[in-house]
Design a protein around this motif. Sequence first.
Motif, PDB file in Angstrom:
ATOM      1  N   ASN A  72       0.536  -1.176   0.539  1.00 48.68           N
ATOM      2  CA  ASN A  72       0.136  -0.582  -0.017  1.00 48.68           C
ATOM      3  C   ASN A  72       1.114   0.862  -0.245  1.00 48.68           C
ATOM      4  OD1 ASN A  72      -2.675  -1.130   0.161  1.00 48.68           O
ATOM      5  ND2 ASN A  72      -2.501  -1.575   1.979  1.00 48.68           N
ATOM      6  N   TRP A  73       2.135   1.265   0.023  1.00 51.44           N
ATOM      7  CA  TRP A  73       2.981   1.787   0.219  1.00 51.44           C
ATOM      8  C   TRP A  73       3.378   2.544  -0.924  1.00 51.44           C
ATOM      9  CZ3 TRP A  73       7.788   1.864   3.701  1.00 51.44           C
ATOM     10  CH2 TRP A  73       6.857   1.802   5.079  1.00 51.44           C
ATOM     11  N   HIS A  74       3.733   4.325  -1.348  1.00 53.48           N
ATOM     12  CA  HIS A  74       3.713   4.868  -2.619  1.00 53.48           C
ATOM     13  C   HIS A  74       5.599   4.093  -2.908  1.00 53.48           C
ATOM     14  CE1 HIS A  74       0.640   7.578  -2.462  1.00 53.48           C
ATOM     15  NE2 HIS A  74       1.099   7.582  -1.428  1.00 53.48           N
ATOM     16  N   LYS A  75       5.487   4.776  -3.674  1.00 53.11           N
ATOM     17  CA  LYS A  75       6.834   3.968  -4.607  1.00 53.11           C
ATOM     18  C   LYS A  75       7.981   4.630  -4.032  1.00 53.11           C
ATOM     19  CE  LYS A  75       8.176   2.398  -8.865  1.00 53.11           C
ATOM     20  NZ  LYS A  75       8.329   2.746 -10.706  1.00 53.11           N
ATOM     21  N   GLU A  76       7.708   5.810  -3.859  1.00 46.69           N
ATOM     22  CA  GLU A  76       8.598   6.271  -3.596  1.00 46.69           C
ATOM     23  C   GLU A  76       9.284   5.704  -2.141  1.00 46.69           C
ATOM     24  OE1 GLU A  76       9.893  11.176  -2.174  1.00 46.69           O
ATOM     25  OE2 GLU A  76       8.126  10.517  -3.516  1.00 46.69           O
ATOM     26  N   TRP A  77       8.012   5.733  -1.713  1.00 39.98           N
ATOM     27  CA  TRP A  77       8.238   5.486  -0.011  1.00 39.98           C
ATOM     28  C   TRP A  77       8.538   4.265   0.338  1.00 39.98           C
ATOM     29  CZ3 TRP A  77       2.755   6.032   2.449  1.00 39.98           C
ATOM     30  CH2 TRP A  77       2.163   7.096   2.187  1.00 39.98           C
ATOM     31  N   LYS A  78       8.709   3.074  -0.683  1.00 38.83           N
ATOM     32  CA  LYS A  78       9.796   1.710  -1.005  1.00 38.83           C
ATOM     33  C   LYS A  78      10.595   2.430  -0.889  1.00 38.83           C
ATOM     34  CE  LYS A  78       5.807  -0.211  -1.971  1.00 38.83           C
ATOM     35  NZ  LYS A  78       5.613  -1.446  -3.649  1.00 38.83           N
ATOM     36  N   TRP A  79      11.009   3.088  -2.339  1.00 35.89           N
ATOM     37  CA  TRP A  79      13.158   3.020  -2.243  1.00 35.89           C
ATOM     38  C   TRP A  79      13.116   3.691  -1.120  1.00 35.89           C
ATOM     39  CZ3 TRP A  79      15.340   0.874  -5.683  1.00 35.89           C
ATOM     40  CH2 TRP A  79      14.090   0.519  -7.236  1.00 35.89           C
ATOM     41  N   ASN A  80      12.439   4.399  -0.380  1.00 40.81           N
ATOM     42  CA  ASN A  80      13.621   5.395   0.782  1.00 40.81           C
ATOM     43  C   ASN A  80      13.433   4.196   1.580  1.00 40.81           C
ATOM     44  OD1 ASN A  80      13.251   8.089  -0.602  1.00 40.81           O
ATOM     45  ND2 ASN A  80      11.551   8.618   0.463  1.00 40.81           N
ATOM     46  N   LEU A  81      12.751   3.292   1.722  1.00 38.93           N
ATOM     47  CA  LEU A  81      12.904   2.498   2.651  1.00 38.93           C
ATOM     48  C   LEU A  81      14.386   1.406   2.541  1.00 38.93           C
ATOM     49  CD1 LEU A  81      12.139   0.218   5.653  1.00 38.93           C
ATOM     50  CD2 LEU A  81      10.815  -0.931   3.328  1.00 38.93           C
ATOM     51  N   ILE A  82      14.174   0.659   1.056  1.00 39.87           N
ATOM     52  CA  ILE A  82      15.049  -0.002   0.062  1.00 39.87           C
ATOM     53  C   ILE A  82      16.793   1.035   0.513  1.00 39.87           C
ATOM     54  CG2 ILE A  82      15.967  -0.638  -2.004  1.00 39.87           C
ATOM     55  CD1 ILE A  82      12.848  -0.974  -3.046  1.00 39.87           C
ATOM     56  N   LYS A  83      16.747   2.099   0.203  1.00 44.19           N
ATOM     57  CA  LYS A  83      18.247   3.061   0.250  1.00 44.19           C
ATOM     58  C   LYS A  83      18.435   3.683   1.565  1.00 44.19           C
ATOM     59  CE  LYS A  83      17.938   5.888  -3.969  1.00 44.19           C
ATOM     60  NZ  LYS A  83      16.242   6.957  -4.445  1.00 44.19           N
ATOM     61  N   ALA A  84      17.750   3.210   2.654  1.00 48.77           N
ATOM     62  CA  ALA A  84      18.017   2.765   3.616  1.00 48.77           C
ATOM     63  C   ALA A  84      18.934   2.103   4.468  1.00 48.77           C
ATOM     64  CB  ALA A  84      17.003   2.956   4.557  1.00 48.77           C
ATOM     65  N   THR A  85      18.854   1.178   4.034  1.00 48.08           N
ATOM     66  CA  THR A  85      20.269  -0.407   3.780  1.00 48.08           C
ATOM     67  C   THR A  85      20.429  -0.508   3.221  1.00 48.08           C
ATOM     68  OG1 THR A  85      18.137  -2.101   3.913  1.00 48.08           O
ATOM     69  CG2 THR A  85      17.672  -1.622   6.161  1.00 48.08           C
ATOM     70  N   ASN A  86      20.426  -0.394   1.875  1.00 50.13           N
ATOM     71  CA  ASN A  86      20.957  -0.524   1.264  1.00 50.13           C
ATOM     72  C   ASN A  86      21.085   0.604  -0.445  1.00 50.13           C
ATOM     73  OD1 ASN A  86      22.227  -2.092  -1.587  1.00 50.13           O
ATOM     74  ND2 ASN A  86      20.197  -3.094  -2.138  1.00 50.13           N
ATOM     75  N   PRO A  87      21.673   1.556   0.703  1.00 48.26           N
ATOM     76  CA  PRO A  87      22.159   2.399  -0.335  1.00 48.26           C
ATOM     77  C   PRO A  87      22.870   2.763  -1.043  1.00 48.26           C
ATOM     78  CG  PRO A  87      23.489   2.592   1.155  1.00 48.26           C
ATOM     79  CD  PRO A  87      22.677   1.402   1.535  1.00 48.26           C
ATOM     80  N   SER A  88      23.373   1.804  -2.079  1.00 53.22           N
ATOM     81  CA  SER A  88      23.844   2.432  -3.710  1.00 53.22           C
ATOM     82  C   SER A  88      22.948   1.173  -4.587  1.00 53.22           C
ATOM     83  CB  SER A  88      25.414   1.054  -3.294  1.00 53.22           C
ATOM     84  OG  SER A  88      25.867  -0.411  -3.258  1.00 53.22           O
ATOM     85  N   LEU A  89      22.306   0.506  -3.678  1.00 52.96           N
ATOM     86  CA  LEU A  89      21.537  -0.391  -4.283  1.00 52.96           C
ATOM     87  C   LEU A  89      21.831  -1.390  -5.394  1.00 52.96           C
ATOM     88  CD1 LEU A  89      19.011   2.728  -6.523  1.00 52.96           C
ATOM     89  CD2 LEU A  89      18.625   1.205  -4.130  1.00 52.96           C
ATOM     90  N   LYS A  90      22.436  -2.349  -4.545  1.00 51.45           N
ATOM     91  CA  LYS A  90      23.141  -3.877  -5.410  1.00 51.45           C
ATOM     92  C   LYS A  90      21.953  -4.368  -5.146  1.00 51.45           C
ATOM     93  CE  LYS A  90      27.346  -3.032  -2.697  1.00 51.45           C
ATOM     94  NZ  LYS A  90      28.574  -3.669  -1.920  1.00 51.45           N
ATOM     95  N   THR A  91      22.153  -4.952  -6.030  1.00 47.77           N
ATOM     96  CA  THR A  91      21.100  -6.136  -6.306  1.00 47.77           C
ATOM     97  C   THR A  91      21.448  -7.373  -6.439  1.00 47.77           C
ATOM     98  OG1 THR A  91      21.004  -6.223  -8.975  1.00 47.77           O
ATOM     99  CG2 THR A  91      19.411  -4.556  -7.652  1.00 47.77           C
ATOM    100  N   THR A  92      20.831  -8.725  -6.677  1.00 52.25           N
ATOM    101  CA  THR A  92      20.822 -10.168  -6.021  1.00 52.25           C
ATOM    102  C   THR A  92      20.411 -10.898  -7.642  1.00 52.25           C
ATOM    103  OG1 THR A  92      21.487  -9.938  -3.792  1.00 52.25           O
ATOM    104  CG2 THR A  92      21.769 -11.845  -4.649  1.00 52.25           C
ATOM    105  N   ASP A  93      20.960 -10.786  -8.442  1.00 49.07           N
ATOM    106  CA  ASP A  93      20.275 -11.775  -9.192  1.00 49.07           C
ATOM    107  C   ASP A  93      20.285 -13.224  -9.231  1.00 49.07           C
ATOM    108  OD1 ASP A  93      19.097 -12.220 -12.016  1.00 49.07           O
ATOM    109  OD2 ASP A  93      21.200 -11.646 -12.843  1.00 49.07           O
ATOM    110  N   ILE A  94      19.126 -13.654  -9.151  1.00 50.73           N
ATOM    111  CA  ILE A  94      18.967 -15.525  -8.958  1.00 50.73           C
ATOM    112  C   ILE A  94      19.011 -16.245  -9.950  1.00 50.73           C
ATOM    113  CG2 ILE A  94      17.044 -16.927  -7.955  1.00 50.73           C
ATOM    114  CD1 ILE A  94      16.322 -13.547  -7.441  1.00 50.73           C
ATOM    115  N   ASN A  95      20.151 -16.760 -10.166  1.00 52.48           N
ATOM    116  CA  ASN A  95      20.069 -17.476 -11.135  1.00 52.48           C
ATOM    117  C   ASN A  95      19.730 -18.948 -11.245  1.00 52.48           C
ATOM    118  OD1 ASN A  95      22.135 -16.127 -11.885  1.00 52.48           O
ATOM    119  ND2 ASN A  95      23.757 -16.293 -10.789  1.00 52.48           N
TER     120      ASN A  95
END
Length: 95
Positions: A72-95
């Motif tokens: 139910n959160w806005h996309k911007e809020w989700k990005w802020n949450l993600i950046k709080a713990t993952n500031p470089s936006l590292k991703t894990t690609d699943i193989n």
Amino acid sequence: MTLKSYYCYILTNKNRTVLYTGYTEDLNIRLKQHKAGKGALFTKKYNISYLVYFEKYEDIQVAKKRERQLKNWHKEWKWNLIKATNPSLKTTDIN
């Protein structure tokens, strides 16, 4: 007795333009399902398979409630949450 773990997670696509929120009791298996196009129609349609955020819980009801909250959160809020713990936006690609 081993406690089970449950996860609320956020995935994105390669270009980081779309977010998907879900919950599961086995994060590795669920991520592989998404990668194979068997996770959810939304993730298959938008090629979403990069893990950018997750939270771990011991109670499935808490994980489900958190997933509903984040959906139910806005996309911007989700990005802020993600950046709080993952500031470089590292991703894990699943193989």
